[in-house]
Enzyme design. Structure first.
Site, PDB file in Angstrom:
ATOM      1  N   LEU A  20      50.074  49.036  77.098  1.00 20.43           N
ATOM      2  CA  LEU A  20      51.089  49.982  77.578  1.00 20.43           C
ATOM      3  C   LEU A  20      50.512  50.951  78.586  1.00 20.43           C
ATOM      4  O   LEU A  20      51.167  51.344  79.548  1.00 20.43           O
ATOM      5  CB  LEU A  20      51.688  50.733  76.390  1.00 20.43           C
ATOM      6  CG  LEU A  20      52.862  51.678  76.653  1.00 20.43           C
ATOM      7  CD1 LEU A  20      54.044  50.902  77.251  1.00 20.43           C
ATOM      8  CD2 LEU A  20      53.275  52.373  75.370  1.00 20.43           C
ATOM      9  N   GLY A  21      49.258  51.362  78.375  1.00 18.14           N
ATOM     10  CA  GLY A  21      48.631  52.307  79.293  1.00 18.14           C
ATOM     11  C   GLY A  21      47.157  52.467  78.980  1.00 18.14           C
ATOM     12  O   GLY A  21      46.687  52.096  77.898  1.00 18.14           O
ATOM     13  N   MET A  25      39.505  57.761  77.905  1.00 18.79           N
ATOM     14  CA  MET A  25      38.967  57.715  76.550  1.00 18.79           C
ATOM     15  C   MET A  25      39.598  56.646  75.674  1.00 18.79           C
ATOM     16  O   MET A  25      39.022  56.255  74.664  1.00 18.79           O
ATOM     17  CB  MET A  25      39.179  59.074  75.868  1.00 18.79           C
ATOM     18  CG  MET A  25      38.444  60.239  76.512  1.00 18.79           C
ATOM     19  SD  MET A  25      36.664  60.128  76.288  1.00 18.79           S
ATOM     20  CE  MET A  25      36.543  60.341  74.513  1.00 18.79           C
ATOM     21  N   VAL A  28      46.276  52.322  75.136  1.00 19.19           N
ATOM     22  CA  VAL A  28      47.497  52.304  74.332  1.00 19.19           C
ATOM     23  C   VAL A  28      48.107  50.908  74.436  1.00 19.19           C
ATOM     24  O   VAL A  28      48.382  50.413  75.531  1.00 19.19           O
ATOM     25  CB  VAL A  28      48.506  53.364  74.805  1.00 19.19           C
ATOM     26  CG1 VAL A  28      49.757  53.329  73.923  1.00 19.19           C
ATOM     27  CG2 VAL A  28      47.885  54.757  74.775  1.00 19.19           C
ATOM     28  N   LYS A  43      47.407  53.775  69.858  1.00 17.66           N
ATOM     29  CA  LYS A  43      46.370  54.349  70.707  1.00 17.66           C
ATOM     30  C   LYS A  43      45.025  54.145  70.035  1.00 17.66           C
ATOM     31  O   LYS A  43      44.841  54.497  68.862  1.00 17.66           O
ATOM     32  CB  LYS A  43      46.632  55.837  70.924  1.00 17.66           C
ATOM     33  CG  LYS A  43      45.694  56.484  71.954  1.00 17.66           C
ATOM     34  CD  LYS A  43      46.172  57.877  72.316  1.00 17.66           C
ATOM     35  CE  LYS A  43      45.337  58.482  73.433  1.00 17.66           C
ATOM     36  NZ  LYS A  43      45.853  59.811  73.838  1.00 17.66           N
ATOM     37  N   VAL A  97      58.527  54.541  73.087  1.00 15.12           N
ATOM     38  CA  VAL A  97      59.741  55.004  73.769  1.00 15.12           C
ATOM     39  C   VAL A  97      60.252  53.858  74.642  1.00 15.12           C
ATOM     40  O   VAL A  97      59.678  53.548  75.691  1.00 15.12           O
ATOM     41  CB  VAL A  97      59.464  56.263  74.610  1.00 15.12           C
ATOM     42  CG1 VAL A  97      60.775  56.810  75.190  1.00 15.12           C
ATOM     43  CG2 VAL A  97      58.771  57.329  73.769  1.00 15.12           C
ATOM     44  N   ASP A 140      47.886  70.221  78.830  1.00 18.56           N
ATOM     45  CA  ASP A 140      47.886  69.222  79.908  1.00 18.56           C
ATOM     46  C   ASP A 140      49.307  68.756  80.189  1.00 18.56           C
ATOM     47  O   ASP A 140      49.571  67.560  80.321  1.00 18.56           O
ATOM     48  CB  ASP A 140      46.990  68.040  79.536  1.00 18.56           C
ATOM     49  CG  ASP A 140      46.653  67.160  80.745  1.00 18.56           C
ATOM     50  OD1 ASP A 140      46.772  67.645  81.894  1.00 18.56           O
ATOM     51  OD2 ASP A 140      46.272  65.993  80.548  1.00 18.56           O
ATOM     52  N   LYS A 142      52.219  67.864  82.396  1.00 18.62           N
ATOM     53  CA  LYS A 142      52.373  67.369  83.762  1.00 18.62           C
ATOM     54  C   LYS A 142      53.408  66.262  83.719  1.00 18.62           C
ATOM     55  O   LYS A 142      53.728  65.741  82.632  1.00 18.62           O
ATOM     56  CB  LYS A 142      51.041  66.842  84.298  1.00 18.62           C
ATOM     57  CG  LYS A 142      50.455  65.713  83.467  1.00 18.62           C
ATOM     58  CD  LYS A 142      49.085  65.301  83.967  1.00 18.62           C
ATOM     59  CE  LYS A 142      48.483  64.190  83.084  1.00 18.62           C
ATOM     60  NZ  LYS A 142      47.132  63.808  83.537  1.00 18.62           N
ATOM     61  N   PRO A 143      53.975  65.866  84.853  1.00 18.68           N
ATOM     62  CA  PRO A 143      55.006  64.822  84.843  1.00 18.68           C
ATOM     63  C   PRO A 143      54.564  63.533  84.161  1.00 18.68           C
ATOM     64  O   PRO A 143      55.365  62.882  83.490  1.00 18.68           O
ATOM     65  CB  PRO A 143      55.298  64.609  86.334  1.00 18.68           C
ATOM     66  CG  PRO A 143      55.013  65.949  86.952  1.00 18.68           C
ATOM     67  CD  PRO A 143      53.820  66.473  86.198  1.00 18.68           C
TER      68      PRO A 143
END
Length: 303
Positions: A20-21, A25, A28, A43, A97, A140, A142-143
């Site tokens: 997913l991402g 560190m 996911v 994660k 999500v 942190d 942020k968009p």
């Protein structure tokens, strides 16, 4: 071989279906849970990055997420460790999500009008305020850490550098390292980049929210820091006033500009003191009521 190139079949009984991402560190994954049957996100700390500090940071994120229960914050379901060949590697399972888009992409796709955009922003402030009420500063915002789901509602994610306001529950060594900035510099408050200030509190999240709102409205940022050496970026954040948003968009009225500029004040004592105060002033603006960000003039009263 890079650890992201080898996708495990299973972690903790969850069937892994894809990536997913990825971050510096951790990775996911998307995964399938059998009971109840649903898609989740897992994660996992990256291979080879296990250390006492990395482990503390990871477990602190689990502890922090476990304290939060809000419809606009991604939920955590379970945490544990699994052996990936490098020993016990920590992981946690969280809400996936569905069809989510990062905030910036969502705004580019959907072309919200200003009122819709500001309503969405007040939802985001509500999620951040919930964390503050639980004693958690995100640090942190942020968009990229704000997902928008298929219903057009936000999900705040990634508490990897978050901090508990209860210092007795946090080992600060797990959160910061000497000479290292924690967070994303474009959205960092002056006190976050000033080495002389140690008492970081919820007002840094207010600043970051202000920078997010600035970008939502103008597609620009209060300061242009890209490509600058870190010492120069720090100097500008601490010493120079941000560009007024009306320079980029002259349809922003004086009340809305006052709200933005109060949120990104260099002096944190002059900012909104909580994310909730910021959100409530936005609701006053949306309700055509006098705002707290500037004094009401005689002309305002007449209007």
């Amino acid at each position: 071989m890079d650890d992201a190139a080898v996708i495990p079949n299973e972690i903790g009984g969850y069937k892994i279906t894809g990536i997913l991402g990825e971050g510096g560190m951790s990775i996911v994954y998307t995964a399938t849970q059998k009971h109840p049957e649903r898609t989740v996100a897992i994660k996992v700390l990256r291979n080879g990055l296990y250390s006492p500090i990395a482990s503390k940071r990871f477990h602190l994120e689990v502890e922090i997420l476990g304290k939060l229960d809000h419809p606009w914050i991604a939920k955590i379901f379970e945490a544990g460790t699994h052996d990936d060949g490098n020993g016990a590697t920590p992981y946690y399972v969280m809400e996936h999500v569905e069809n989510a888009r990062e905030l910036t992409q969502y705004l580019e796709d959907e072309k919200l009008n200003r009122r819709e955009l500001l309503k969405l922003f007040t939802m985001i402030t509500s999620a951040v305020e919930h964390g503050h009420h639980r004693g958690i500063v995100h640090r942190d915002i942020k968009p990229g850490n704000i997902l928008i789901d298929s219903k057009g509602e936000p999900k705040l994610i990634d508490f990897g550098v978050a901090r508990s306001l209860s210092s007795d529950k946090v080992n600060e060594q797990a959160m910061t390292e000497a000479g290292r900035l924690v967070g994303t510099v474009q959205f960092m408050a002056p006190e976050q980049v000033d080495a002389k200030i140690a008492d970081i509190d919820a007002r840094c999240d207010v600043y970051a929210l202000g920078a997010v709102l600035y970008q939502m409205l103008t597609t620009r940022l209060p300061r242009t820091l890209e490509g600058l050496p870190i010492y120069e970026a720090v100097r500008q954040i601490c010493k120079e006033d941000p560009v007024l948003p009306t320079i980029y968009d002259d349809t922003i009225d004086q009340d809305l500009e006052a709200i933005i500029m109060k949120a990104i004040e260099k002096d944190r004592g002059k900012r909104y003191q909580t994310a909730g105060a910021f959100g409530r002033d936005m609701l006053r603006y949306l309700g055509d009521m006098p705002i707290k960000a500037r004094k009401v003039t005689a002309l305002d009263r007449t209007r």
